[in-house]
Design a protein around this motif. Structure first.
Motif, PDB file in Angstrom:
ATOM      1  N   GLY A 141       0.803  -1.206   0.000  1.00  0.00           N
ATOM      2  CA  GLY A 141       0.000   0.000   0.000  1.00  0.00           C
ATOM      3  C   GLY A 141       0.839   1.259   0.000  1.00  0.00           C
ATOM      4  N   GLY A 142       2.153   1.153  -0.244  1.00  0.00           N
ATOM      5  CA  GLY A 142       3.014   2.328  -0.272  1.00  0.00           C
ATOM      6  C   GLY A 142       3.276   2.936   1.099  1.00  0.00           C
ATOM      7  N   ALA A 143       2.892   2.205   2.136  1.00  0.00           N
ATOM      8  CA  ALA A 143       3.072   2.739   3.493  1.00  0.00           C
ATOM      9  C   ALA A 143       4.471   2.405   4.020  1.00  0.00           C
ATOM     10  CB  ALA A 143       2.003   2.168   4.418  1.00  0.00           C
ATOM     11  N   PHE A 144       4.825   3.065   5.106  1.00  0.00           N
ATOM     12  CA  PHE A 144       6.099   2.797   5.780  1.00  0.00           C
ATOM     13  C   PHE A 144       5.826   2.389   7.223  1.00  0.00           C
ATOM     14  CE2 PHE A 144       7.266   5.542   2.294  1.00  0.00           C
ATOM     15  CZ  PHE A 144       8.469   5.003   1.857  1.00  0.00           C
ATOM     16  N   LEU A 145       6.729   1.562   7.748  1.00  0.00           N
ATOM     17  CA  LEU A 145       6.598   1.144   9.146  1.00  0.00           C
ATOM     18  C   LEU A 145       6.758   2.335  10.076  1.00  0.00           C
ATOM     19  CD1 LEU A 145       8.656  -2.189   9.123  1.00  0.00           C
ATOM     20  CD2 LEU A 145       6.166  -1.911   8.992  1.00  0.00           C
ATOM     21  N   VAL A 146       6.029   2.301  11.175  1.00  0.00           N
ATOM     22  CA  VAL A 146       6.074   3.374  12.165  1.00  0.00           C
ATOM     23  C   VAL A 146       6.891   2.910  13.367  1.00  0.00           C
ATOM     24  CG1 VAL A 146       4.705   4.819  13.705  1.00  0.00           C
ATOM     25  CG2 VAL A 146       3.820   4.196  11.438  1.00  0.00           C
ATOM     26  N   PRO A 147       7.941   3.674  13.756  1.00  0.00           N
ATOM     27  CA  PRO A 147       8.734   3.268  14.938  1.00  0.00           C
ATOM     28  C   PRO A 147       7.893   3.347  16.204  1.00  0.00           C
ATOM     29  CG  PRO A 147       9.402   5.452  14.199  1.00  0.00           C
ATOM     30  CD  PRO A 147       8.468   4.919  13.148  1.00  0.00           C
ATOM     31  N   LEU A 148       7.963   2.283  17.008  1.00  0.00           N
ATOM     32  CA  LEU A 148       7.234   2.232  18.267  1.00  0.00           C
ATOM     33  C   LEU A 148       8.145   2.485  19.477  1.00  0.00           C
ATOM     34  CD1 LEU A 148       5.027  -0.911  17.527  1.00  0.00           C
ATOM     35  CD2 LEU A 148       4.486   1.516  17.151  1.00  0.00           C
ATOM     36  N   SER A 149       9.461   2.509  19.242  1.00  0.00           N
ATOM     37  CA  SER A 149      10.422   2.776  20.325  1.00  0.00           C
ATOM     38  C   SER A 149      11.649   3.432  19.718  1.00  0.00           C
ATOM     39  CB  SER A 149      10.797   1.481  21.051  1.00  0.00           C
ATOM     40  OG  SER A 149      11.516   0.618  20.183  1.00  0.00           O
ATOM     41  N   PRO A 150      12.374   4.211  20.471  1.00  0.00           N
ATOM     42  CA  PRO A 150      13.590   4.831  19.954  1.00  0.00           C
ATOM     43  C   PRO A 150      14.635   3.778  19.627  1.00  0.00           C
ATOM     44  CG  PRO A 150      12.874   5.871  21.989  1.00  0.00           C
ATOM     45  CD  PRO A 150      12.091   4.620  21.846  1.00  0.00           C
ATOM     46  N   ALA A 151      15.533   4.134  18.752  1.00  0.00           N
ATOM     47  CA  ALA A 151      16.619   3.224  18.389  1.00  0.00           C
ATOM     48  C   ALA A 151      17.829   4.055  18.019  1.00  0.00           C
ATOM     49  CB  ALA A 151      16.190   2.317  17.233  1.00  0.00           C
ATOM     50  N   GLY A 152      18.766   3.436  17.347  1.00  0.00           N
ATOM     51  CA  GLY A 152      19.965   4.145  16.916  1.00  0.00           C
ATOM     52  C   GLY A 152      21.051   4.089  17.966  1.00  0.00           C
ATOM     53  N   ASN A 153      21.863   5.125  18.021  1.00  0.00           N
ATOM     54  CA  ASN A 153      23.008   5.176  18.932  1.00  0.00           C
ATOM     55  C   ASN A 153      22.577   5.760  20.266  1.00  0.00           C
ATOM     56  OD1 ASN A 153      25.678   4.905  19.708  1.00  0.00           O
ATOM     57  ND2 ASN A 153      26.186   6.980  19.057  1.00  0.00           N
ATOM     58  N   ARG A 154      21.951   4.965  21.074  1.00  0.00           N
ATOM     59  CA  ARG A 154      21.403   5.453  22.327  1.00  0.00           C
ATOM     60  C   ARG A 154      22.494   5.817  23.313  1.00  0.00           C
ATOM     61  NH1 ARG A 154      17.313   0.329  22.585  1.00  0.00           N
ATOM     62  NH2 ARG A 154      16.107   0.848  20.746  1.00  0.00           N
ATOM     63  N   GLY A 155      22.218   6.760  24.185  1.00  0.00           N
ATOM     64  CA  GLY A 155      23.200   7.225  25.142  1.00  0.00           C
ATOM     65  C   GLY A 155      23.393   6.254  26.299  1.00  0.00           C
ATOM     66  N   ILE A 156      24.619   6.244  26.822  1.00  0.00           N
ATOM     67  CA  ILE A 156      24.982   5.411  27.957  1.00  0.00           C
ATOM     68  C   ILE A 156      25.647   6.294  29.003  1.00  0.00           C
ATOM     69  CG2 ILE A 156      26.435   3.503  28.751  1.00  0.00           C
ATOM     70  CD1 ILE A 156      24.153   2.514  27.104  1.00  0.00           C
ATOM     71  N   ALA A 157      25.293   6.115  30.273  1.00  0.00           N
ATOM     72  CA  ALA A 157      25.931   6.833  31.373  1.00  0.00           C
ATOM     73  C   ALA A 157      26.921   5.906  32.072  1.00  0.00           C
ATOM     74  CB  ALA A 157      24.889   7.318  32.373  1.00  0.00           C
ATOM     75  N   LEU A 158      28.120   6.399  32.295  1.00  0.00           N
ATOM     76  CA  LEU A 158      29.118   5.665  33.072  1.00  0.00           C
ATOM     77  C   LEU A 158      29.117   6.280  34.474  1.00  0.00           C
ATOM     78  CD1 LEU A 158      31.456   3.598  33.223  1.00  0.00           C
ATOM     79  CD2 LEU A 158      32.990   5.436  32.482  1.00  0.00           C
ATOM     80  N   ASN A 159      28.484   5.595  35.415  1.00  0.00           N
ATOM     81  CA  ASN A 159      28.325   6.157  36.757  1.00  0.00           C
ATOM     82  C   ASN A 159      29.599   6.067  37.587  1.00  0.00           C
ATOM     83  OD1 ASN A 159      25.552   6.784  36.359  1.00  0.00           O
ATOM     84  ND2 ASN A 159      25.035   4.636  36.714  1.00  0.00           N
ATOM     85  N   TRP A 160      30.299   4.948  37.504  1.00  0.00           N
ATOM     86  CA  TRP A 160      31.565   4.773  38.215  1.00  0.00           C
ATOM     87  C   TRP A 160      32.369   3.671  37.539  1.00  0.00           C
ATOM     88  CZ3 TRP A 160      31.709  -0.231  39.693  1.00  0.00           C
ATOM     89  CH2 TRP A 160      30.516  -0.870  40.061  1.00  0.00           C
ATOM     90  N   PHE A 161      33.650   3.667  37.791  1.00  0.00           N
ATOM     91  CA  PHE A 161      34.498   2.585  37.285  1.00  0.00           C
ATOM     92  C   PHE A 161      35.734   2.455  38.161  1.00  0.00           C
ATOM     93  CE2 PHE A 161      36.477   6.219  35.252  1.00  0.00           C
ATOM     94  CZ  PHE A 161      37.825   5.906  35.216  1.00  0.00           C
ATOM     95  N   GLY A 162      36.417   1.340  38.015  1.00  0.00           N
ATOM     96  CA  GLY A 162      37.652   1.100  38.751  1.00  0.00           C
ATOM     97  C   GLY A 162      38.594   0.263  37.928  1.00  0.00           C
TER      98      GLY A 162
END
Length: 271
Positions: A141-162
């Protein structure tokens, strides 16, 4: 008359002879004190334990993540599809890094070997837009899918490390150490999309220089590259992108250490 003259002559001779005899006796004066010889300066050594604080900055080495998936829905028949998001976008947003370290050095001639562990808190957040891709709807029908959730290069938080690292370096001067370092790393990552967090493990490597600017105190500058590539939990959508992202980051920091077992001020002549 003659008797008086003889007595006077005897007295004079006795006095002269006694003076000469006394001059031949050893002196009873106290000997002079020995000359003061200062102790040799203490020999500079890096051997011993130390502890200190550090502060610096870090930034993500991830540019894009091609493995993120998102749910798409068909506007024609309502079917859903789990498909990759748009891998464009993403940036290297950084933050502040600060914490403490403890370690031990052992000097062998001009070489210094040792081990160090540190723990850091951070405000690092890797950038990434919630990008989606454009897919034609299989229902037609010439339609396109509709995104239901974000995607791509999502952000990540680094809270602590050692890290737990070995160190090996060369003394280019008695008070200046240039070294390489590497070993085990761990950190807590949090998805900025789902809010889920997990502890990852991996490796780290880098190098730096440390200057003993006064007895028992040193200042250092250091660079570390870290790759947290294992651990984490599966995401709710069975996609590994959000919660098992292959996270890499750079850290540059300066620090100060107190050395508990140093002998004292450096001695250039003993080097």
């Amino acid at each position: 008359m003659k008797t008086g003259k003889i007595a006077a002559i005897v007295m004079i001779a006795t006095a002269v002879g006694g003076s000469a005899f006394a001059a031949d006796l050893p002196s009873r004066k106290a000997p002079p004190p020995p000359a003061y010889v200062p102790p040799p300066p203490p020999i500079m050594t890096w051997t011993g334990s130390y502890g200190g604080l550090n502060l610096g900055g870090g930034w993500s080495a991830n540019r894009a993540n091609p493995n993120n998936f998102a749910l798409y829905g068909s506007p024609v028949n309502g079917a859903t599809y789990l498909l990759p998001g748009n891998t464009k976008g993403g940036n290297s947003t950084g933050g502040v890094v600060g914490g403490g370290q403890v370690g031990y050095n052992y000097q062998i001639g001009s070489f210094v070997l040792g081990a160090e562990t540190d723990f850091q808190g951070t405000s690092m957040r890797s950038g990434g837009a919630a990008n989606t891709a454009l897919y034609p709807d299989p229902a037609g029908g010439g339609a396109f899918l509709v995104p239901l959730s974000p995607a791509g290069n999502r952000g990540i938080a680094l809270n602590w490390f050692g890290t737990v690292r070995g160190r090996a370096g060369l003394l280019v001067a008695p008070t200046l150490l240039v070294y390489g370092t590497g070993g085990f790393a761990y950190g807590n990552l949090q998805s900025q999309f789902t809010g889920a967090s997990s502890t990852r493990t991996g490796w780290t490597a880098g190098g730096g220089a440390e200057w003993m600017f006064m007895p028992n105190w040193s200042a250092k500058g250091e660079y570390l590259f870290t790759d947290l590539n294992s651990g984490g939990a599966q995401s709710a959508l069975a996609a590994t992108a959000t919660d098992r992202r292959h996270t890499q980051y750079n850290v540059v920091r300066a620090g100060v250490n107190y050395h508990f077992n140093l002998g004292g001020a450096p001695s250039l002549t003993s080097y």
